[in-house]
Design a protein around this motif. Structure first.
Motif, short mmCIF file in Angstrom:
data_model
loop_
_atom_site.label_atom_id
_atom_site.label_comp_id
_atom_site.label_asym_id
_atom_site.label_seq_id
_atom_site.Cartn_x
_atom_site.Cartn_y
_atom_site.Cartn_z
N GLY A 15 -11.50 -1.89 5.43
CA GLY A 15 -11.41 -2.21 4.01
C GLY A 15 -10.98 -1.02 3.18
O GLY A 15 -10.20 -1.15 2.23
N VAL A 16 -11.46 0.16 3.54
CA VAL A 16 -11.04 1.38 2.85
C VAL A 16 -9.55 1.61 3.08
O VAL A 16 -8.81 1.97 2.16
N ASN A 17 -9.07 1.36 4.31
CA ASN A 17 -7.64 1.51 4.57
C ASN A 17 -6.80 0.57 3.72
O ASN A 17 -5.76 0.96 3.18
N ALA A 18 -7.24 -0.68 3.57
CA ALA A 18 -6.51 -1.63 2.72
C ALA A 18 -6.46 -1.14 1.28
O ALA A 18 -5.42 -1.21 0.62
N ALA A 19 -7.58 -0.61 0.80
CA ALA A 19 -7.61 -0.07 -0.57
C ALA A 19 -6.71 1.16 -0.70
O ALA A 19 -6.04 1.35 -1.72
N LEU A 20 -6.67 1.98 0.34
CA LEU A 20 -5.81 3.17 0.30
C LEU A 20 -4.33 2.79 0.26
O LEU A 20 -3.53 3.46 -0.42
N VAL A 104 -4.52 -9.43 -2.75
CA VAL A 104 -3.87 -8.76 -3.90
C VAL A 104 -2.41 -8.59 -3.53
O VAL A 104 -2.09 -8.06 -2.46
N THR A 105 -1.53 -9.05 -4.41
CA THR A 105 -0.10 -8.95 -4.14
C THR A 105 0.63 -8.46 -5.38
O THR A 105 0.38 -8.93 -6.49
N PHE A 106 1.51 -7.49 -5.15
CA PHE A 106 2.35 -7.01 -6.25
C PHE A 106 3.66 -6.52 -5.70
O PHE A 106 3.82 -6.31 -4.50
N LEU A 107 4.60 -6.36 -6.60
CA LEU A 107 5.94 -5.93 -6.25
C LEU A 107 6.22 -4.65 -7.01
O LEU A 107 5.79 -4.50 -8.16
N ARG A 108 6.88 -3.72 -6.38
CA ARG A 108 7.34 -2.49 -7.04
C ARG A 108 8.85 -2.52 -7.02
O ARG A 108 9.45 -2.77 -5.97
N ILE A 117 3.88 -5.50 -1.77
CA ILE A 117 2.63 -5.02 -1.18
C ILE A 117 1.64 -6.17 -1.20
O ILE A 117 1.46 -6.84 -2.22
N ALA A 118 1.00 -6.40 -0.05
CA ALA A 118 -0.04 -7.42 0.07
C ALA A 118 -1.22 -6.80 0.79
O ALA A 118 -1.06 -6.16 1.83
N ALA A 119 -2.42 -6.98 0.24
CA ALA A 119 -3.62 -6.44 0.87
C ALA A 119 -4.72 -7.50 0.83
O ALA A 119 -5.05 -8.02 -0.23
N ASN A 120 -5.25 -7.81 2.01
CA ASN A 120 -6.37 -8.73 2.14
C ASN A 120 -7.65 -7.91 1.93
O ASN A 120 -7.99 -7.07 2.75
N LEU A 121 -8.33 -8.16 0.83
CA LEU A 121 -9.53 -7.39 0.51
C LEU A 121 -10.82 -8.08 0.94
O LEU A 121 -11.90 -7.74 0.46
N LYS A 122 -10.70 -9.01 1.84
CA LYS A 122 -11.86 -9.68 2.44
C LYS A 122 -11.83 -9.45 3.94
O LYS A 122 -10.79 -9.18 4.53
N GLY A 123 -12.96 -9.62 4.57
CA GLY A 123 -13.08 -9.38 6.00
C GLY A 123 -12.61 -10.54 6.87
O GLY A 123 -12.67 -10.45 8.09
N GLY A 162 -8.56 -9.80 8.56
CA GLY A 162 -9.48 -9.25 7.57
C GLY A 162 -9.12 -7.81 7.26
O GLY A 162 -8.91 -7.03 8.18
N TYR A 163 -9.00 -7.50 6.00
CA TYR A 163 -8.61 -6.18 5.50
C TYR A 163 -7.23 -5.74 6.00
O TYR A 163 -6.93 -4.56 6.01
N GLY A 164 -6.41 -6.70 6.37
CA GLY A 164 -5.04 -6.37 6.77
C GLY A 164 -4.16 -6.14 5.55
O GLY A 164 -4.51 -6.50 4.42
N PHE A 165 -3.01 -5.55 5.77
CA PHE A 165 -2.10 -5.26 4.67
C PHE A 165 -0.66 -5.27 5.18
O PHE A 165 -0.42 -5.15 6.38
#
Length: 170
Positions: A15-20, A104-108, A117-123, A162-165
């Motif tokens: 989960g920390v990696n996904a947040a990073l 969480v999904t966003f585009l840069r 960027i897509a990050a699964n913030l659940k397990g 879970g917590y993939g990105f």
């Protein structure tokens, strides 16, 4: 506040990696908390030091498997940021997705580059779709954790553990 659990206790290592990943791809300057680069999960304090009060980084964590893996992960995130200097000024566009409670999904984007960027913030594993602002069929995965993506125009389909990105250049 001191009564809140640290992020690594709530979300764990992955989960920390996904947040990073979000931290290193969103606008602004990436922030790396004390010891996070070596997976040190101890509490820290700006008032503590090794001689009085403790609360210092436990540098022995750098020699553990998790510590070494996290440091390599941080190096990859830094490399991603440095090799894409346009991220410093690129626009952020938040993207709708079919799993907003977990994903969480966003585009840069700037005039020449676009990254999703897509990050699964659940397990839990998830299958989701992401609405893109335009039609595309080409993409290149630049940084991901067990992501399965397909774009056939619009929307983007993705499968994340879970917590993939996934960080994808289009």
């Amino acid at each position: 506040s001191d009564d809140r659990k640290p992020v690594w206790e709530v979300f764990g290592y992955d989960g920390v990696n996904a947040a990073l990943v979000m931290n290193y791809t969103i606008d602004g300057i990436p922030f790396l908390y004390n010891g996070n680069e070596i997976a040190d999960g101890t509490r820290h304090s700006i008032w503590g030091n090794r001689d009085f009060g403790g609360f210092c980084i436990d540098w022995s964590k750098a020699d553990t498997e998790d510590g070494k893996a996290r440091l390599e992960f941080i190096r990859q995130a830094v490399h991603l940021r440095k090799s894409n200097p346009w991220l410093e000024t690129a626009e952020v566009v938040w993207l709708d997705n079919s799993a907003p409670d977990a994903l969480v999904t966003f585009l840069r984007k700037d005039k020449e580059n676009t990254m999703i960027i897509a990050a699964n913030l659940k397990g839990n594993d998830l299958n989701a779709t992401v609405s893109l602002p335009y039609h595309t069929t080409n993409f290149k995965s630049v940084f991901s954790r067990n992501a399965d993506l397909s774009i056939n125009g619009q929307p983007l389909s993705l499968k994340l553990p879970g917590y993939g990105f996934a960080v994808v250049q289009i």
